[in-house]
Structures are given as C-alpha cells and as structure tokens.
Design a protein around this motif. Structure first.
Motif, PDB file in Angstrom:
ATOM      1  N   PHE A  32       2.343   6.724  -4.397  1.00 29.61           N
ATOM      2  CA  PHE A  32       0.944   7.040  -4.713  1.00 29.61           C
ATOM      3  C   PHE A  32       0.404   8.148  -3.808  1.00 29.61           C
ATOM      4  CE2 PHE A  32      -3.613   6.011  -3.883  1.00 29.61           C
ATOM      5  CZ  PHE A  32      -4.096   6.476  -5.090  1.00 29.61           C
ATOM      6  N   LYS A  33       0.551   7.996  -2.493  1.00 29.96           N
ATOM      7  CA  LYS A  33      -0.007   9.003  -1.566  1.00 29.96           C
ATOM      8  C   LYS A  33       0.623  10.370  -1.782  1.00 29.96           C
ATOM      9  CE  LYS A  33       0.834   7.046   2.324  1.00 29.96           C
ATOM     10  NZ  LYS A  33       0.990   6.939   3.779  1.00 29.96           N
ATOM     11  N   ILE A  97      -5.768  -2.506  -7.013  1.00 29.50           N
ATOM     12  CA  ILE A  97      -5.976  -1.140  -6.509  1.00 29.50           C
ATOM     13  C   ILE A  97      -5.273  -0.130  -7.405  1.00 29.50           C
ATOM     14  CG2 ILE A  97      -5.476   0.426  -4.586  1.00 29.50           C
ATOM     15  CD1 ILE A  97      -5.760  -2.052  -2.736  1.00 29.50           C
ATOM     16  N   MET A  98      -4.049  -0.452  -7.841  1.00 27.16           N
ATOM     17  CA  MET A  98      -3.306   0.479  -8.678  1.00 27.16           C
ATOM     18  C   MET A  98      -3.929   0.615 -10.072  1.00 27.16           C
ATOM     19  SD  MET A  98      -0.911   1.955  -6.969  1.00 27.16           S
ATOM     20  CE  MET A  98      -2.176   2.062  -5.713  1.00 27.16           C
ATOM     21  N   ALA A 118      -7.696   4.407   0.514  1.00 25.07           N
ATOM     22  CA  ALA A 118      -8.253   3.505   1.522  1.00 25.07           C
ATOM     23  C   ALA A 118      -7.906   2.056   1.185  1.00 25.07           C
ATOM     24  CB  ALA A 118      -9.772   3.674   1.590  1.00 25.07           C
ATOM     25  N   GLY A 119      -7.907   1.723  -0.119  1.00 24.34           N
ATOM     26  CA  GLY A 119      -7.536   0.373  -0.532  1.00 24.34           C
ATOM     27  C   GLY A 119      -6.106   0.041  -0.180  1.00 24.34           C
ATOM     28  N   ALA A 181       0.684   6.800 -12.770  1.00 21.74           N
ATOM     29  CA  ALA A 181      -0.260   5.702 -12.989  1.00 21.74           C
ATOM     30  C   ALA A 181       0.472   4.447 -13.450  1.00 21.74           C
ATOM     31  CB  ALA A 181      -1.313   6.106 -14.012  1.00 21.74           C
ATOM     32  N   THR A 182       1.359   4.609 -14.429  1.00 19.78           N
ATOM     33  CA  THR A 182       2.084   3.446 -14.959  1.00 19.78           C
ATOM     34  C   THR A 182       3.108   2.935 -13.965  1.00 19.78           C
ATOM     35  OG1 THR A 182       1.835   4.376 -17.188  1.00 19.78           O
ATOM     36  CG2 THR A 182       3.468   2.618 -16.900  1.00 19.78           C
ATOM     37  N   GLY A 183       3.812   3.867 -13.323  1.00 17.86           N
ATOM     38  CA  GLY A 183       4.879   3.471 -12.392  1.00 17.86           C
ATOM     39  C   GLY A 183       4.359   2.673 -11.211  1.00 17.86           C
ATOM     40  N   THR A 184       3.226   3.081 -10.632  1.00 22.32           N
ATOM     41  CA  THR A 184       2.696   2.358  -9.463  1.00 22.32           C
ATOM     42  C   THR A 184       2.215   0.955  -9.846  1.00 22.32           C
ATOM     43  OG1 THR A 184       0.597   3.540  -9.802  1.00 22.32           O
ATOM     44  CG2 THR A 184       2.091   4.391  -8.100  1.00 22.32           C
TER      45      THR A 184
END
Length: 628
Positions: A32-33, A97-98, A118-119, A181-184
């Motif tokens: 994600f980051k 969060i995701m 941050a989450g 988006a889907t992968g995380t």
C-alpha cells in the motif's frame, strides 16, 4: 539443547499461523505505502497540486507517528487481553482500513489514502507488542532464537516483496489502481484468516487498568525497564539498530541514482541484497548460538555493522561509472560486486545483532510487563528513526556525501557499541566466550538440556584448564556464578572476565579464613536468589590430566542451601595451551591443531541427600571416561 531446525516451527500450529499473520501484515503495509508513493511520484498532477517532496516525507511520517502516540496504550492492551483475540481484532481493523483505501483508489481521493496510511500505522502499532510478547508464551527458550530469526526474516522479506509488488502493480495500465485496491483487501482478508488459527495465548495481567495518557504511560514503562539494566540497554541497543538502519536505507534511493548512476531497478537491487542479508543473518543466529540465547552474538554483529559500513564508504569511492545503467549494466561495472557484498554483510550482521537482543528482552523481562516493555521499545525506535532522519539531513547540509554518511554512521556505531558494552560487560564477555569455542576449540555438548533453565542449582565439574569456566559459560543457556581460586583473579585478562561474570573468589581456610567464610555466604546468597553456581571440587588444576580428589566444599554449601546438584565433565581439554601439561605449550598447541575438539557432558541431577564428595567424583569420572 534440542537439535531441532527452526524451519520446523513453520509446520507447527503454535507458530505458523502467527508467522503468516505477521508476514502478511508487513507485506500489505508496504504494498500500500509503496504504491501510493510511486503513483504520487510519477503521476503527481493527476492527484494533487501539493509539493511531491512534502508528500514523500509526510506519508512515512504519518505511518511512524502512531508508534509514538499509541504504543503505550497498545502495550497495555496486549498485556490485558488474550493475544489471539488482539491479533484478530487488529486484522479486522486492517480490512476496514483497506476498504477505505480502496474507495480512495477508485475515486482519486488522496486524503482518504493518506488517512489510510495513518490507519496502517495504528494497525502496526497495535500488533507490535503482541508480536514479540507472543513468542515466549509458545516457544521453549532454546527455540526463541530460531523463532525470532524467522519472524525477522519474514518481516524483511514481506517488506521487500511488498515494495516490489506495490511499485509494479500501481503502474500497470489500465488497471493499476484497481489491482492495488483489490489486492490489499485480499491480503488483509488472508491475514485475518491466518489469525483465526492462532492458539490461545492467555493475558499475563487481565486485571490491568488501562491508562489512556500515552506520555505518562511511556515514562512509566521506561522507568520500569530501567530497573533491569540488561533489558533497558538491550532496548536502547535495539533502537540504535533502527537509527543505523534508517540512515543507511534512507540514502539508498539517491545513492543508487546519483552515485551508482542506476535506474529504479538498481535501487530495488540494493534493497533486495540488504533484505537477503538481514534474513540470512537472522536465520544464522540459531546455528551460531547453538539453540540458546547467545548475547555474545550482539558485539559480533556490532563489529560487522561498523566494518562493512566503513567498507561500503571505501568501495563507493572506487566505483567509477558515470553512465546511467540498468540492473544488468550495473552488475557489469567494476566494483559493483564489492558494493553489493558490503550491503549483504551489513544486513547479515544486522540480523546477528538484533535477534539475540529480542530474545534477551523476551526472557529477562517481567512476563507480566513484557508487552508494555515492547511498546516502550517501539516508541524509542520511532524516536531514534526521527533523530536518524534529522542527523542525515544535518550531515547533508554540512556537505557530507552519501558515502561519507555511511562512514560516519559506521564510526558512530562503533562508539555507541563500545559505550553500551562497557555499561553491561556481559555482552562482551559472552562474545569472548563464544569466539573461543568457535575458533580455538570446537565444543560439543552432551545432555546440556539437563542444565536447569531456571531455579537454583550447583554445577560440579572437573578442573582441567584455565579456560574451563569460559567453556562452561559459553555452553550454558543462562548466566553462572563460578567459584574460583582467588589467585586466578591476579591474572589480568582472566581477572576481568571472571569479575565481569560475578565469579566468587575463594581461598583455603588456612590461608585466608575471612575470604573463605565470605565465599560461602556469597554462594548461599546466589543460590537463595535462584542462580546457578559452579564449583570445581578438586580445588586446583590437574597437573597430570587425571581427576584430583574431590574436597568437601560442596557439602558445606549444601548444609546452608540444599539445592539440586548437576555433575558435569569436560573432556578433550588436557594438553591444550592453558593446561598444566609439563610439555612445551607451543608444541602442544601445534600438535592439537586449530579447532581442537572437546566436549562438555552433563549428568543426571542429584538431590542433596544423594551427594558426597566420593559419589560426586565417581559420577564425574564416569562422565569423563577415558578421554582427558
């Protein structure tokens, strides 16, 4: 100690679900980051008009900030609640969060994505104390080094794999954002599924009242840790590693681009080699420590961090390429292999440094306070990383080149390491003992698991050489108080070792009756406090290789402190340089050759009522056999 392999833990219910929960969390954080940083770097105008440099510093800062604000609370929660429940709740938070982040990806809502960063920082903050407090509840002491090694290896592999996959997915056209988006979300769900199989891990202090004031609780945790000096300095040593690592890793992007003249693939290569080194060093700890917590590896790791950090400065200055190259082009340049070798070795010695520190904290900290201690460490880590960033900025402002930053960090590491080891000489002493039995001798232990992991006991052994205590010390899973002839404290180097080990000097009653009585009082005090005491009942080194007659000192000890007795025998030491063999010592050393074999054999425990000098001598003689 058991001769199990640490990889066997990956097949066991008590470890595997927790390992994969941790791995998937670290992996998802970095997918994600990295995806967010990559898309902002290459498609800034599609997302925001803000300065990209500001965002590149804001996003990592927002991830670290929760460690400072919420670690104290996270530590209390991990001590108050069952850890399996805590892990599952944290994983549900990650899914939530995701889902928010997915909405941000699909709708180009940058501030939702930044809030999700941050989450995820909060998610990692809550899971941190659970992670390291869980292991001592489910692993034996001789498995902690291997278990911590696997966790550290998994964490760095997860970080690396997440960074690579995040950077690759997000730039995929035309479905990059949707893939991220889907992968995380999928990875977060897999992490939750893995957490469902984490075995029951009871809370050490379920009645703990939670203080929601992070500042006061942080101060309270650190004050509590300072009462246990080795633990507190291990916390500081751990945080120092993150200072060192933060400075080195933060320079890699510019180092790859401006000094190695490589593209993005060269930067990924540097990260890959560093992560490979960390994983290798972490996994090697179990083998090098002999399945026990060997803090002697910490100075070894510190030496390597300084040596190869300085050598990275030297190898960087000999790199002459000025043309932009990709990964394969870089590998063909003169000096590239040397640079990569330095980076791997920094990682290897980093693993050797960090894993024993974690194991020491886990075993010597009050179990009811372990999660809060880990939380305090996470706060220190975050603060040290912030200071590392400021230090790097200051050095750059003062005109330091990046290779010079590597050099300065390596030299500073040497200074800090010497300071820490001077405060707790046990680290350096254990390193000397570990070095001895891995260079001059090859030591094999037989039934060493009979040495008690906790509680008072008397170890009784034959006395062959001046190195006996050091060999026994290196083979023991816990500290030992040796009762030594007071004359040995007059030998400069050995005197420092034995005083550092809190050895108890003793003299014959005819020679110094006051010291004799004080010795027995000190022995009784050590046993009363649950320590191990080792004595050599012969009272002197053998001059023939045979076992001298055992004296009655052990009976005087048992009169005051009736504790279990563990007979042991050293075999293979006679004739070495440090024995009283009448032959030429250099000729003996040459004849035996390097890496001479010897063994420490531990017999079955004896109750005080079974002990007498004659019986003990017979037991030790049988254990030694014909091999002197």
């Amino acid at each position: 100690m058991g001769q199990h392999s640490q990889f066997g833990l990956l097949k066991q219910h008590r470890f595997a679900p927790f390992f994969w929960t941790q791995f998937l969390g670290a992996f998802n954080d970095n997918v994600f980051k990295t995806a967010l940083l990559t898309i902002l770097t290459y498609n800034t105008l599609e997302w925001t008009k803000l300065d990209i440099g500001l965002l590149n510093n804001l996003i990592p800062g927002l991830f670290i900030l929760p460690f400072v604000l919420f670690s104290a609370t996270a530590g209390q929660l991990a001590d108050k609640f069952e850890k399996g429940v805590m892990a599952r709740r944290v994983k549900l938070l990650e899914i939530f969060i995701m889902l928010i982040a997915a909405y941000g990806w699909w709708n180009h809502q940058l501030w939702l994505l930044i809030a999700a960063v941050a989450g995820m920082g909060i998610h990692s903050t809550l899971f941190g104390p659970v992670k390291y407090a869980y292991l001592p509840q489910h692993l034996q002491k001789d498995e902690l080094i291997g278990g911590n090694g696997l966790i550290e290896m998994g964490t760095f592999v997860g970080i690396l794999a997440g960074e690579i996959l995040g950077a690759m997915l997000v730039v995929h056209q035309p479905w990059g954002l949707q893939l991220v988006a889907t992968g995380t979300i999928i990875v977060a769900v897999l992490g939750y599924i893995a957490s469902l199989r984490i075995p029951y891990s009871p809370a050490p202090e379920p009645a703990l009242p939670v203080s929601w004031n992070p500042l006061s609780e942080t101060v309270r945790n650190i004050r509590f840790s300072k009462k246990n000096r080795p633990v507190f300095l291990s916390l500081m040593g751990n945080s120092w590693f993150w200072f060192y690592g933060a400075i080195i890793l933060a320079q890699f992007p510019q180092y790859a681009k401006n000094y190695l003249h490589g593209d993005h693939s060269v930067f990924v290569l540097l990260l890959t080699f560093f992560s490979f080194g960390i994983g290798t060093g972490s996994l090697a700890c179990e083998k090098l420590s002999g399945h026990k917590i060997e803090i002697g590896l910490v100075p070894f790791g510190a030496i390597g961090l300084s040596v190869f950090g300085f050598d990275l400065y030297l190898s960087s200055n000999t790199y002459m390429n000025t043309q932009i190259v990709d990964l394969w082009g870089f590998l063909q340049q003169a000096g590239a292999v040397h640079i990569l070798a330095d980076i791997v070795m920094i990682g290897v010695f980093g693993g050797l440094y960090i894993v024993p520190l974690f194991a020491l904290i886990q075993t010597r900290c009050d179990p009811a306070h372990l999660s809060r201690t880990i939380a305090g460490m996470n706060i220190l880590n975050a603060l040290f990383m912030v200071v590392a960033s400021l230090a790097a900025m200051l050095m750059l402002k003062q005109g330091f080149t990046i290779p010079q930053i590597f050099m300065a960090t390596a030299m500073l590491n040497a200074v800090v390491a010497l300071y820490i080891f001077s405060l707790v000489p046990e680290f350096l002493m254990r390193f000397i003992a570990w070095l001895l039995i891995h260079t001059v001798h090859q030591v094999r232990t037989v039934n060493a698991e009979r040495i008690p992991a906790e509680g008072a006991g008397i170890l009784v052994c034959n006395h062959v050489s001046y190195m006996d205590a050091i060999v026994i010390m290196a083979c023991s899973p816990r500290p030992i108080r040796f009762v030594m002839d007071h004359q040995i404290f007059k030998i400069p180097f050995l005197s420092w070792i034995f005083r550092t080990a809190k050895a108890i000097p003793i003299a014959p009653a005819k020679e110094d009756p006051w010291l004799t009585e004080k010795s027995y009082v000190d022995i009784a005090q050590a046993l009363h406090e649950g320590e191990l005491v080792c004595i050599f009942p012969e009272g002197k080194l053998t001059s023939t290789g045979d076992i001298n007659q055992f004296r009655g000192g052990v009976m005087k000890i048992l009169e005051r402190s009736p504790v279990p007795v563990y007979p042991m025998a050293l075999r293979g030491l006679w004739g070495s340089f440090f024995t009283r063999d009448q032959g030429n010592p250099f000729e003996r050393a040459f004849r035996r050759g390097p890496f001479s074999r010897l063994e420490l054999v531990v017999g079955e425990v004896m109750q005080p009522s079974q002990v007498s000098p004659i019986v003990l001598q017979e037991k030790v003689t049988q254990l030694r056999g014909n091999w002197r």
